[in-house]
Motif scaffolding. Sequence first.
Motif, PDB file in Angstrom:
ATOM      1  N   GLU A 233       0.643  -1.355   0.054  1.00 59.41           N
ATOM      2  CA  GLU A 233      -0.042  -0.068   0.028  1.00 59.41           C
ATOM      3  C   GLU A 233       0.696   1.332   0.064  1.00 59.41           C
ATOM      4  O   GLU A 233       0.672   2.260  -0.535  1.00 59.41           O
ATOM      5  CB  GLU A 233      -0.818   0.002   1.283  1.00 59.41           C
TER       6      GLU A 233
ATOM      7  N   ARG B 150      -9.513  -3.006  -3.711  1.00 59.63           N
ATOM      8  CA  ARG B 150      -9.610  -1.451  -3.637  1.00 59.63           C
ATOM      9  C   ARG B 150     -10.942  -0.915  -4.556  1.00 59.63           C
ATOM     10  O   ARG B 150     -10.669   0.145  -4.686  1.00 59.63           O
ATOM     11  CB  ARG B 150      -8.385  -0.985  -3.769  1.00 59.63           C
TER      12      ARG B 150
ATOM     13  N   ASP C 126      -9.077  -3.627   3.628  1.00 54.58           N
ATOM     14  CA  ASP C 126      -9.602  -3.316   1.831  1.00 54.58           C
ATOM     15  C   ASP C 126     -11.173  -2.886   2.252  1.00 54.58           C
ATOM     16  O   ASP C 126     -11.717  -1.864   1.592  1.00 54.58           O
ATOM     17  CB  ASP C 126      -9.468  -4.441   1.155  1.00 54.58           C
TER      18      ASP C 126
ATOM     19  N   GLY D 121     -10.609   0.062   5.784  1.00 55.45           N
ATOM     20  CA  GLY D 121      -9.263   1.025   6.012  1.00 55.45           C
ATOM     21  C   GLY D 121      -8.809   1.001   7.378  1.00 55.45           C
ATOM     22  O   GLY D 121      -8.013   2.098   7.611  1.00 55.45           O
TER      23      GLY D 121
ATOM     24  N   SER E 145     -13.250   3.793   2.414  1.00 52.90           N
ATOM     25  CA  SER E 145     -12.241   2.484   2.375  1.00 52.90           C
ATOM     26  C   SER E 145     -11.179   2.874   1.316  1.00 52.90           C
ATOM     27  O   SER E 145     -11.351   3.828   0.525  1.00 52.90           O
ATOM     28  CB  SER E 145     -13.055   1.320   1.873  1.00 52.90           C
ATOM     29  N   PRO E 146     -10.024   2.243   1.449  1.00 54.84           N
ATOM     30  CA  PRO E 146      -8.935   2.542   0.511  1.00 54.84           C
ATOM     31  C   PRO E 146      -9.146   2.384  -0.631  1.00 54.84           C
ATOM     32  O   PRO E 146      -9.906   1.735  -1.263  1.00 54.84           O
ATOM     33  CB  PRO E 146      -7.626   1.523   1.146  1.00 54.84           C
ATOM     34  N   THR E 147      -8.490   3.173  -1.552  1.00 54.19           N
ATOM     35  CA  THR E 147      -8.729   3.223  -3.123  1.00 54.19           C
ATOM     36  C   THR E 147      -7.431   2.931  -3.729  1.00 54.19           C
ATOM     37  O   THR E 147      -6.344   2.721  -3.030  1.00 54.19           O
ATOM     38  CB  THR E 147      -8.987   4.585  -3.700  1.00 54.19           C
ATOM     39  N   LEU E 148      -7.609   2.346  -4.990  1.00 56.65           N
ATOM     40  CA  LEU E 148      -6.441   1.851  -5.766  1.00 56.65           C
ATOM     41  C   LEU E 148      -5.312   2.955  -6.188  1.00 56.65           C
ATOM     42  O   LEU E 148      -5.832   3.704  -6.851  1.00 56.65           O
ATOM     43  CB  LEU E 148      -7.140   0.982  -6.881  1.00 56.65           C
TER      44      LEU E 148
END
Lengths: 181, 927
Positions: B438, B488, B801, B804, B838-841
């Motif tokens: 990440e 992601r 994922d 977060g 939530s985390p993004t790519l």
Amino acid sequence: MIPGPDKVKWHARVNDQEVSFPIESNAILLDVLRDQGGSLGTKRGCDMGTCGCCSVMVNGTPKLSCLVLAQEAIGSEITTVEGLSSGHYLHPIQRTFAECGGSQCGFCTPGFLVVSAALLNENPSPSDQEIKTAIEGNLCRCTGYQQIVDSIREASEILKSGRHIDDSTSSKSDPHPGFKE
Amino acid sequence: MGEKKSDEIVGYRQQPGKLPFSKPGSGGSNRFSEPRNQKRIPESMGGELEQPWGDHRHDDLVSGTVIGKPTALIDSSWKVTGQAKYGDDIRLPGEVIGRILRSPHHYARVLSIDVSKALELPGVLGISTGSDAPKTFGVLPVTKDEHAMAVDRVRHVGDLVACVAAIDESTAREACRLIDVEYEILDSIHDIKMGLENSENPIHDRGKYHIGESNVQKRVFQQFGNIAEMKSSAVASHDNDWTFNGVNHGFTEPHAVVAHWDPSGRLTVYTPQQVPHYLHRALADVLDVPMHQINVHRTFVGGGFGGKSDPFPHEMCAAILARKTGKPVRITFDREEVFWVNRGRHPSKIAMSLHADSQGRLCGIETDALIDGGAFASFGHVTTYYNGVLHTAPYEIGAFHYTGARVWTNKPASGAMRGHGAVNSRCAVETAIDDISEKLEVDPIDFRLANLLPPHSATITGFRVTSIGMRECLERVKKESGWNEKFRKMPLGKGIGIGCGFFISGSGLPIHWDPNKFPHATVHLKIDMDGGVTIHTGAADIGQGSDTVVAQSVAEVLGLPLDMIRVRSRESDTSPVDLGSYSSRVTFMNANAAISAAMEIRNELLEATSEITGASIEGLVIGDRRIFDKRDPAIGVSYLEALHKAQEDKGALVSSGSYRTPPMGRAHKGAAAGLAPAYSFSAYVAEVDVDVETGQTKVEKVWAAHDCGKALNPLAVEGQIIGSCHMGMGQVLSEEMKYGRTGHLLNPDLLDYKIPTVHEMPEVIPIIVESNDPEGPFGAKEAGEGPLLPILPAVVNAVYDAIGVRVSELPITPDRLFKVIEKKCRTEGISDPLDLSSPTLKHSDLQTVLERRAREHAERDIERRLSPEPTPYHNGALFGLDPEVPGDEQDSRWAAVVIPPSDYLENPGLAGSAWKHVERRHRGDGT
């Protein structure tokens, strides 16, 4: 010393056989079946109704025998794992538990077999969700349940097809597979 | 399946007229042998079975009969009919019931035991205390620290004080109540960190080897490569201080044992044991009789998972009571007692630091693992090593720094449990890799693919890696899970995560060294005139199917159906010594031994066939119950004919085969820990659903790829994979042994100890990868423990994922996770968790670099695995070292260091601080 329990006469129909013997009044059905009723196939896993290993059918309904006072079952019809097969002709559920990987160490197997046989008696074509609901009170530590669900689904197919299970005593492989008429 | 016409002839016939009457012993219903199925015969032997991983030394033994076919366990008929006899099902005539009196105190000196009142109770037949068996025992010869019953002290609640034999259970219980024990209570230790401190009364005394005056049972320091230099080149680092709570095996069968001294004065002990041989040794020690006076009878085992792999004090108690009373004694545990014996996974505090450099290489791993051993050593020496050395692969790493310590506390002993010592630190490493990826803005699967060791390589600690299917595992789960579309990219609460695993397939060195050079596994075969094969093996079938796999191996080599094979594996009187079912060694070692035993018989059958038919041995092959010339299959004889010819003049054919690991590894202290003849690899992707408002996590689906070398019985391998997911899911989401503020175990029962039920189980897609190990039987490696490792990090990474947040304590119960969610909401100034993002790519330039390197390495790996003589490859080549020479031999900064340098001790890690103590023998002050 704590005063001992009384002796009472106990009788029931266990795996299609009338049995009758004296038991202690506070005896638990599981102990009576294992120690006196000749059903060592009924397993003790937790003693408090959490694992399902001790499941037996009482009048067709699966019960946790570790939570049943033996006296409550007087006169009832009890089926344990030993009563599922007919002689050496296995119940389809017994065959599929072996063939689909539903049984690994085998200790929880008697309990699973009894509840799933009871399920199939009631409902010959259960959905996966119905199968899972039926076995939700049984713990298995080996299989992760997936192959148990497969086994029950497969047994339901066999039951529906009316196929019979082979006689386990039938002749096995010929070590001399020659020409014989 | 179509019906066969009655006049249709299946398979080979004998030439008509040659054999007018049937041979003795024949007459089965399955009369016709199947023609050899070319699709099951390897290409290297002229068949059609594709071998993308190259050929194998056992290829010419493949008869196409049973190996690789999903096979029901050969003992399953007993299990499904209720006829299987487990420990408590052994009922000998005249048996009496044994019961154990257990300590109510965490730590106390036993001042006196008065059994007089108990002995007066009618129905009590015998009572025994620690003074009856003062000798110590333990599974490892270096740490024999257990007694049958307390000799001077009790060391945890539930520790054994005395045992009673009585006519029935209630009398035995009452007698236990009547035993008067006077204790002097000592200060007990429950906090794992306290175990590092000096103590007035250390829980054990190891004499001159005692570490300080502390409760440190074992400490390990290992450094390979220059960690300081590697750290300075790092562009991304991860640090996390983990807390892993203890878990129990949770097998369904509570321990039970029956002991009986027969009229000739020999002892038989019936017990569900994973290691009958170690019990055999321990019994002989404690009872002071020679081993040949004891027969250890392994009953069916209702689940082991490492929890039945120690010689246990209650087994000694049963033998002592049986000797004393002259009657068979049966002791059965209730579930609470199972938790007192425990031997479950160590509660651990693991500080994990991971570093990656600008090339996306893993330039350093630093691990500090403090593990809570409870009151006894058990397998602890090994566990302390495994927490470190088992995460030095499958990745190529720049430097490895490990400090580990195991301390005694006044809790039920920890021990070996499925994935022994590797599970917790593996979870820490794999989540660290996720975090590093990440930070580097690269895909975590591609990061792994670009950092794998190749086939036929050596790890940084010198382990010999032969076959490695890690890359295929990763590629398969990536494809089948639809990773690129999901990772992601899913909405808040939905997540997907990856985790990998690496595990030993058998231990390179046996636990006991005497007699010297004894094999790890031995198998005997006997075939008499009836043609059936009897296998004698000491391998302990604990439900994993070891009897089946040994039978399959023999059946395959001899070309026989499984119904002609019977396995006798229960009694030490009749089975050759086998070290037991632990360290995932059984299939690898036992099947290898079985194959070599069967090869002897095979040669005799081929010679006999050659004599009868005149065909040359080289041209003969074995098919289904028939041996024939491969160029003209009409020339041949039935199995029974060949057998009877071979038996002329000598009767039954007998043979013996054994297996021992080859010499491997390096010479530094501890080099043998983690050394194995082969390693398994696995990669899982888990998809989870997290309710951000409650912290409840549900695993929806798992894609589970495991490289088991070759699936000898795919049904059993899949069962092991799915079952491992179940057990690992318990540890990651719900299972934990909870200790209260006073150190008491709060949940020694299956109601409060939360094993997942069928409703918690996700759909598991087992994916078998077959890397065809050169040394494994038919190419096989282990499948019993390795598959457990990846599920924990896969779930933890999927939770990140989804919402977060990263957790640092297992299990991720809703209350724990919700606290982390709340904290994140506070730091981000959000009032409603549903507003979390939530985390993004994100992909940096490094992503393409890694993808390219992964492609290049993939080609390198194929070349190396198919090469007949691959060149040496030592960890470190990725960092510019010569692959053909071990790092420490070309650069002194890579040297192995196993004693901490003084500068380390100025600022040690938590477990590393165990090295501040000086062993008594080195103190030189005469103490």
